[in-house]
Scaffold this motif. Structure first.
Motif, mmCIF file in Angstrom:
data_model
loop_
_atom_site.group_PDB
_atom_site.id
_atom_site.type_symbol
_atom_site.label_atom_id
_atom_site.label_comp_id
_atom_site.label_asym_id
_atom_site.label_seq_id
_atom_site.Cartn_x
_atom_site.Cartn_y
_atom_site.Cartn_z
ATOM 1 N N GLY A 18 0.795 -1.217 0.000
ATOM 2 C CA GLY A 18 0.000 0.000 0.000
ATOM 3 C C GLY A 18 0.828 1.267 0.000
ATOM 4 O O GLY A 18 1.988 1.291 0.424
ATOM 5 N N ASP A 19 0.205 2.338 -0.470
ATOM 6 C CA ASP A 19 0.812 3.672 -0.456
ATOM 7 C C ASP A 19 -0.197 4.605 0.205
ATOM 8 O O ASP A 19 -1.292 4.827 -0.318
ATOM 9 N N ALA A 20 0.177 5.146 1.368
ATOM 10 C CA ALA A 20 -0.759 5.938 2.157
ATOM 11 C C ALA A 20 -1.230 7.169 1.402
ATOM 12 O O ALA A 20 -2.402 7.558 1.491
ATOM 13 N N GLU A 21 -0.340 7.781 0.630
ATOM 14 C CA GLU A 21 -0.718 9.003 -0.092
ATOM 15 C C GLU A 21 -1.756 8.695 -1.168
ATOM 16 O O GLU A 21 -2.768 9.390 -1.293
ATOM 17 N N THR A 22 -1.537 7.627 -1.943
ATOM 18 C CA THR A 22 -2.485 7.262 -2.993
ATOM 19 C C THR A 22 -3.819 6.854 -2.389
ATOM 20 O O THR A 22 -4.886 7.284 -2.845
ATOM 21 N N ALA A 23 -3.772 6.030 -1.349
ATOM 22 C CA ALA A 23 -5.014 5.598 -0.717
ATOM 23 C C ALA A 23 -5.760 6.778 -0.115
ATOM 24 O O ALA A 23 -6.990 6.827 -0.154
ATOM 25 N N GLY A 24 -5.032 7.732 0.437
ATOM 26 C CA GLY A 24 -5.675 8.895 1.022
ATOM 27 C C GLY A 24 -6.422 9.729 -0.004
ATOM 28 O O GLY A 24 -7.499 10.264 0.280
ATOM 29 N N ARG A 25 -5.847 9.862 -1.196
ATOM 30 C CA ARG A 25 -6.515 10.636 -2.247
ATOM 31 C C ARG A 25 -7.787 9.971 -2.736
ATOM 32 O O ARG A 25 -8.690 10.638 -3.234
ATOM 33 N N LEU A 26 -7.858 8.656 -2.621
ATOM 34 C CA LEU A 26 -8.966 7.909 -3.206
ATOM 35 C C LEU A 26 -10.019 7.492 -2.174
ATOM 36 O O LEU A 26 -10.906 6.695 -2.492
ATOM 37 N N SER A 27 -9.947 8.007 -0.947
ATOM 38 C CA SER A 27 -10.889 7.587 0.082
ATOM 39 C C SER A 27 -11.325 8.780 0.912
ATOM 40 O O SER A 27 -10.685 9.833 0.908
ATOM 41 N N LEU A 28 -12.427 8.589 1.650
ATOM 42 C CA LEU A 28 -12.920 9.643 2.534
ATOM 43 C C LEU A 28 -11.910 9.959 3.620
ATOM 44 O O LEU A 28 -11.632 11.118 3.921
ATOM 45 N N ASN A 29 -11.377 8.931 4.240
ATOM 46 C CA ASN A 29 -10.357 9.071 5.275
ATOM 47 C C ASN A 29 -9.735 7.702 5.510
ATOM 48 O O ASN A 29 -10.094 6.727 4.842
ATOM 49 N N THR A 30 -8.847 7.611 6.469
ATOM 50 C CA THR A 30 -8.098 6.363 6.659
ATOM 51 C C THR A 30 -8.959 5.219 7.174
ATOM 52 O O THR A 30 -8.584 4.046 7.002
ATOM 53 N N THR A 31 -10.076 5.525 7.826
ATOM 54 C CA THR A 31 -10.947 4.439 8.282
ATOM 55 C C THR A 31 -11.979 4.040 7.240
ATOM 56 O O THR A 31 -12.745 3.102 7.466
ATOM 57 N N GLU A 32 -12.027 4.735 6.135
ATOM 58 C CA GLU A 32 -13.039 4.477 5.107
ATOM 59 C C GLU A 32 -12.407 4.047 3.780
ATOM 60 O O GLU A 32 -12.877 4.408 2.716
ATOM 61 N N GLN A 33 -11.343 3.275 3.851
ATOM 62 C CA GLN A 33 -10.756 2.701 2.642
ATOM 63 C C GLN A 33 -11.489 1.389 2.384
ATOM 64 O O GLN A 33 -11.019 0.308 2.712
ATOM 65 N N ASN A 34 -12.647 1.525 1.758
ATOM 66 C CA ASN A 34 -13.645 0.468 1.739
ATOM 67 C C ASN A 34 -13.484 -0.544 0.619
ATOM 68 O O ASN A 34 -14.283 -1.485 0.535
ATOM 69 N N GLY A 90 -19.777 3.563 -0.189
ATOM 70 C CA GLY A 90 -18.502 2.895 -0.436
ATOM 71 C C GLY A 90 -18.355 1.616 0.366
ATOM 72 O O GLY A 90 -17.632 0.694 -0.029
ATOM 73 N N ARG A 91 -19.035 1.531 1.506
ATOM 74 C CA ARG A 91 -18.933 0.346 2.362
ATOM 75 C C ARG A 91 -19.578 -0.886 1.746
ATOM 76 O O ARG A 91 -19.314 -2.006 2.193
ATOM 77 N N VAL A 92 -20.416 -0.720 0.743
ATOM 78 C CA VAL A 92 -21.044 -1.874 0.107
ATOM 79 C C VAL A 92 -19.980 -2.782 -0.518
ATOM 80 O O VAL A 92 -20.181 -3.996 -0.653
ATOM 81 N N ALA A 93 -18.830 -2.219 -0.856
ATOM 82 C CA ALA A 93 -17.749 -3.042 -1.414
ATOM 83 C C ALA A 93 -17.236 -4.067 -0.422
ATOM 84 O O ALA A 93 -16.577 -5.038 -0.814
ATOM 85 N N MET A 94 -17.536 -3.887 0.859
ATOM 86 C CA MET A 94 -17.093 -4.861 1.858
ATOM 87 C C MET A 94 -17.780 -6.213 1.671
ATOM 88 O O MET A 94 -17.302 -7.227 2.183
ATOM 89 N N VAL A 95 -18.903 -6.234 0.955
ATOM 90 C CA VAL A 95 -19.559 -7.506 0.625
ATOM 91 C C VAL A 95 -18.606 -8.419 -0.134
ATOM 92 O O VAL A 95 -18.695 -9.658 -0.047
ATOM 93 N N CYS A 96 -17.680 -7.830 -0.873
ATOM 94 C CA CYS A 96 -16.768 -8.626 -1.706
ATOM 95 C C CYS A 96 -15.725 -9.369 -0.886
ATOM 96 O O CYS A 96 -15.133 -10.327 -1.390
ATOM 97 N N ALA A 97 -15.484 -8.955 0.355
ATOM 98 C CA ALA A 97 -14.473 -9.638 1.162
ATOM 99 C C ALA A 97 -14.839 -11.098 1.402
ATOM 100 O O ALA A 97 -14.048 -12.003 1.094
ATOM 101 N N PRO A 98 -16.025 -11.415 1.949
ATOM 102 C CA PRO A 98 -16.364 -12.832 2.089
ATOM 103 C C PRO A 98 -16.572 -13.535 0.754
ATOM 104 O O PRO A 98 -16.294 -14.734 0.638
#
Length: 862
Positions: A574-590, A661-669
């Motif tokens: 992971g790259d924190a800067e790239t992930a930060g640009r593409l998400s609401l915040n660090t707890t919402e990298q969904n 964005g949290r609906v993508a968490m369905v893909c984890a299981p």
């Protein structure tokens, strides 16, 4: 084939298992000849049973002749002797000389009941196999009830085994099952006390059944030989092993209540005086428990691995619970520790657990409308009282993540794959996927998901339609408990299950429609259980004090398309800067599954496309990813914005508050299941090169998204003014403490002050979900007021305004609204500007107390 008892099994050309003989030449020479296939084989394990084997053989011989017939193909009795030291073998041989359908299979070494049963079953040739005991505790006449449960169908057609449900001292059939639609009755497994101990240790013999014994059981012959041939235990716990193996094959087991005799043939005493033989010796129970632990050692090892992985993720926090804070938690750790503390404070003081005025004075906080997780914060009150809120917070995250992985593993292992470690890999991905690790920074409700696999399993049981009432009631109880763990995760999971159901309707219409009726009825029953339990809490949530209608998340709550294929900040690549640009915040990298993992999922779908489950999972995952993009989808590297499918749901009740964005968490299981299916097939490939290639492909997809430990930072110290108790001289009962700046979603350290002060004072402002405006729109934090905005603006860089009489009057009104007792300014950046401005607003200088400035502003002070 050689089993663990040292015996070799032969088969005839038709595939029926033939005579079992020992590896000892003398014993082999005396082995009886195989008589060919028979309708019923009765297998009786023995060890030192000379005192009772004769009457048992006579009783079975008489009953079988009367019930099945005297012909050589009607029945056989196979006595599996486990190296008896008395005359058991001689008595059986004498009976066999008179009746050739009685056969002896003898082991030269004593191994245990399991070894004897395995040898006897593998030696028999019956189309059906009845297991009985040498003590004749269940009369042979009870065979009829097992046959009714097994049914007249051809072998393998459904009802594959019937297990006795013994009632010591008599018969208790009533209306209970001997067929698919009947109720399930309990049976003794290892003796009552032994069975209770096994249950207490959480080691059931067969999921969904109360039976743990094959003491009197009827099996389809081929499946009995397959089950016992796959067994490895030699002791009494082979019953649990066989039943669990049968269930994992998806073969139905019917429990049938039968009568048992009160009297038992007793072994003659070895010395003077009568000493009845104990039916279940303590040594047998200890061995059974030891074997059950051995049988479940793999599952325990998986649990240990999950716990170690979870501890690795949170080890930075555990290293210093008093001084460390999750660096990417924003203010969520402060908030959730406050939730733990306020639940403890409310319950221990017998106050309403659904509401508090501890913050957000004077309106308070609707706790049911916030992610307080009462389902854990309340049961863990003893932990909180003993060790503090931070320990409870860390414990919930660590154990919750491991438990979620284990229940996903349990579901996958139970229903989908044979390989334990394939299921473990799938469970680990479902629980430790990048979105879950992201939410682990401060959203326990999206980490503690162990109930979701149990809910899914219960829904699948409803689809099978075997015990709709029981499964419906349990589903209702499970869903109710999940409501008190996290409503939004349950809503998203329900959406995922709905998508899967619709997808399965597309790929297998017949089975989906067949399951619809029992599932629908079960859901009605579940609702009937949920409604009485939840009607008051949900009424309080949606209509009680400080309730709200929906939460505003802004227009960028959906996932960027790039977020689907990039890596999260706490992934190995992971790259924190790239992930930060593409998400609401660090707890919402969904999302952030990474393109290799998504590519692996696509490859598995193509590879296994013939499986209906895989097709349904592919459709479910694809739709979930599309929904997670939000109502408007920007095309990367262009100015084009397209309408997204979430537009159809954005105004629906409940979903209007969901961060899409949290609906993508369905893909984890979903990806976890696909991974488990792939690994299960890969490890069984015959070609070594293909196995290696498949495992390398899986590793290449998983390594980039391996979780890193969560980052931590030093926690801001609590002012000595709070820890010393000096605040008690300035804030009276019913008054609020006003920190500068007031706590809000951007800075909520004051919540930690309150926790450290054991909720001795109330707070103005706060960080929670509450209503705003006449429409009661949900916002984060208390409704802002002029003074709270002014204090925050100056703290973060703006110049203080000219203080006019209007400003002083507004400050007085705001302080009176908050029922303020004291304004507290800790030493901080821009502290001088804030001190001078507040002094001018209040018309007097503060007192310096410990490490803060204090203005007493209670009644008559402003």
């Amino acid at each position: 084939m050689t089993d663990t008892s040292g015996k070799t099994h032969t088969t005839d050309p038709s595939g029926a298992t033939g005579t079992t003989h020992t590896t000892d030449p003398a014993a082999a020479a005396a082995a009886p000849a195989w008589l060919g296939a028979v309708r019923l084989s009765v297998v009786i394990p023995t060890h030192d049973d000379a005192h009772r084997i004769g009457p048992t053989l006579d009783a079975f011989r008489a009953h079988l002749d009367a019930h099945l017939g005297p012909g050589p193909g009607d029945w056989e009795l196979v006595v599996a002797d486990d190296a008896s030291t008395d005359d058991t073998a001689a008595l059986v041989e004498a009976a066999a000389a008179d009746e050739p359908r009685i056969r002896l299979v003898r082991s030269p070494h004593h191994h245990g009941k399991g070894a004897a049963l395995r040898a006897g079953v593998l030696a028999c040739a019956g189309e059906r196999v009845l297991l009985a005991d040498a003590g004749l505790r269940t009369p042979p006449a009870e065979l009829e009830h097992l046959e009714q449960a097994l049914g007249p169908e051809a072998p393998g057609s459904g009802n594959d085994s019937g297990i006795d449900s013994g009632i010591d001292g008599g018969t208790d059939r009533g209306n209970h099952g001997g067929n698919d639609s009947g109720g399930e009755r309990a049976t003794a497994a290892l003796g009552r006390s032994g069975n209770r101990l096994v249950r207490a240790l959480g080691i059931p013999g067969i999921p969904g059944f109360r039976a743990d014994t094959c003491g009197f059981a009827l099996f389809d012959g081929d499946r009995a030989r397959a089950a016992f041939g796959a067994s490895v235990l030699d002791g009494p716990a082979i019953d649990a092993e066989v039943l669990r193996w049968v269930r994992r094959q998806g073969w139905h087991v019917a429990e049938v209540p039968v009568s048992r005799t009160r009297t038992r043939t007793q072994k003659p005493p070895a010395g003077p005086g009568p000493r009845p033989r104990r039916t279940t010796a303590p040594g047998d129970r200890r061995r059974a428990l030891a074997e059950l632990f051995r049988l479940n050692a793999g599952g325990l090892a998986v649990a240990a691995v999950f716990l170690a992985l979870s501890a690795y993720v949170f080890h930075g926090l555990w290293a210093d619970l008093d001084g460390r804070y999750l660096a990417d938690a924003l203010q969520d750790q402060n908030q959730w520790e406050w939730f733990v503390g306020v639940a403890t404070d409310n319950i221990t003081h017998l106050r309403n657990p659904l509401f508090t005025t501890a913050q957000g004075m004077p309106d308070g906080v609707n706790l049911m409308a916030n992610a307080t997780m009462l389902g854990l914060t309340v049961p863990l009150i003893p932990v909180t009282l003993l060790f503090g809120e931070t320990v409870t917070f860390a414990l919930v995250l660590t154990l919750g993540m491991a438990a979620s992985a284990w229940t996903w593993y349990w579901l996958i292992r139970r229903r989908l794959v044979q390989s334990r470690w394939a299921a473990a890999a799938g469970g680990a991905l479902a629980a430790f996927a990048p979105p879950m690790v992201s939410h682990a920074n401060g959203h326990p409700n999206f980490v503690v998901l162990f109930m979701l696999p149990l809910i899914i399993d219960r829904a699948l049981r409803l689809c099978e339609g075997r015990n709709i009432v029981r499964d419906g009631v349990l589903l209702g109880l499970f869903a109710t408990y999940q409501i008190f763990l996290g409503e939004e995760p349950l809503l998203i999971a329900a959406l995922g299950m709905l998508l899967f159901s619709l997808a399965y309707l597309l790929v297998d219409r017949r089975r989906a429609l067949a399951a619809a009726q029992p599932l629908g009825l079960g859901l009605v029953i579940a609702a009937g259980v949920c409604v009485p339990l939840l009607i008051y809490p949900l009424y309080w949530q949606f209509f009680g004090p400080q309730s709200y209608h929906s939460v505003l998340h802004g227009d960028n709550a959906g996932n960027s398309p790039r977020a689907l294929v990039e890596y999260a900040a706490r992934s190995l690549f992971g790259d924190a800067e790239t992930a930060g640009r593409l998400s609401l915040n660090t707890t919402e990298q969904n999302a952030f599954y990474g393109w290799p993992l998504l590519a692996l999922g696509a490859i598995v779908c193509v590879w296994m496309w013939r499986r209906r489950l895989v097709r349904a999972l592919a459709i479910t995952g694809g739709v979930a990813l599309a929904l997670s993009l939000g109502p408007w989808v920007p095309v990367p590297r262009t100015d084009v914005v397209l309408p997204g499918p979430w537009r159809l749901m954005v105004k629906l009740p409940l979903f209007e508050s969901v961060i899409e964005g949290r609906v993508a968490m369905v893909c984890a299981p979903a990806l976890g299941v696909l991974l488990a299916l792939a690994l299960d097939r890969i490890v069984r490939m015959r070609t070594r090169e293909l196995r290696t290639l498949g495992l390398l492909a899986v590793a290449a997809a998983l390594i980039p998204v391996l979780p890193l430990p969560l980052a931590v930072r030093e926690r801001a110290p609590v002012p000595a003014f709070i820890t010393s108790g000096a605040w008690k001289g300035y804030v009276k009962d019913g008054e609020a403490l006003v920190p500068v700046p007031l706590p809000d979603p951007g800075q909520a350290d004051a919540l930690h002050w309150q926790v450290e002060a054991d909720f001795g004072f109330r707070l103005a402002g706060g960080y929670f979900n509450g209503p705003w405006g006449p429409d009661r729109i949900g916002i984060y934090g208390a409704t802002p007021r002029h003074l709270s905005n002014l204090l925050r603006d100056v703290r973060y860089g703006q110049q203080p305004p000219e203080i006019t009489p209007q400003w002083r009057d507004q400050a007085r009104r705001d302080l009176e609204f908050w029922k303020a007792g004291a304004v507290v300014l800790p030493f901080q950046d821009r502290g001088i500007e804030l001190r001078d401005m507040i002094s001018e607003l209040l018309g007097r200088e503060p007192q310096k107390v410990e490490d803060v400035w204090v203005w007493r502003v209670g009644p008559g002070q402003v």
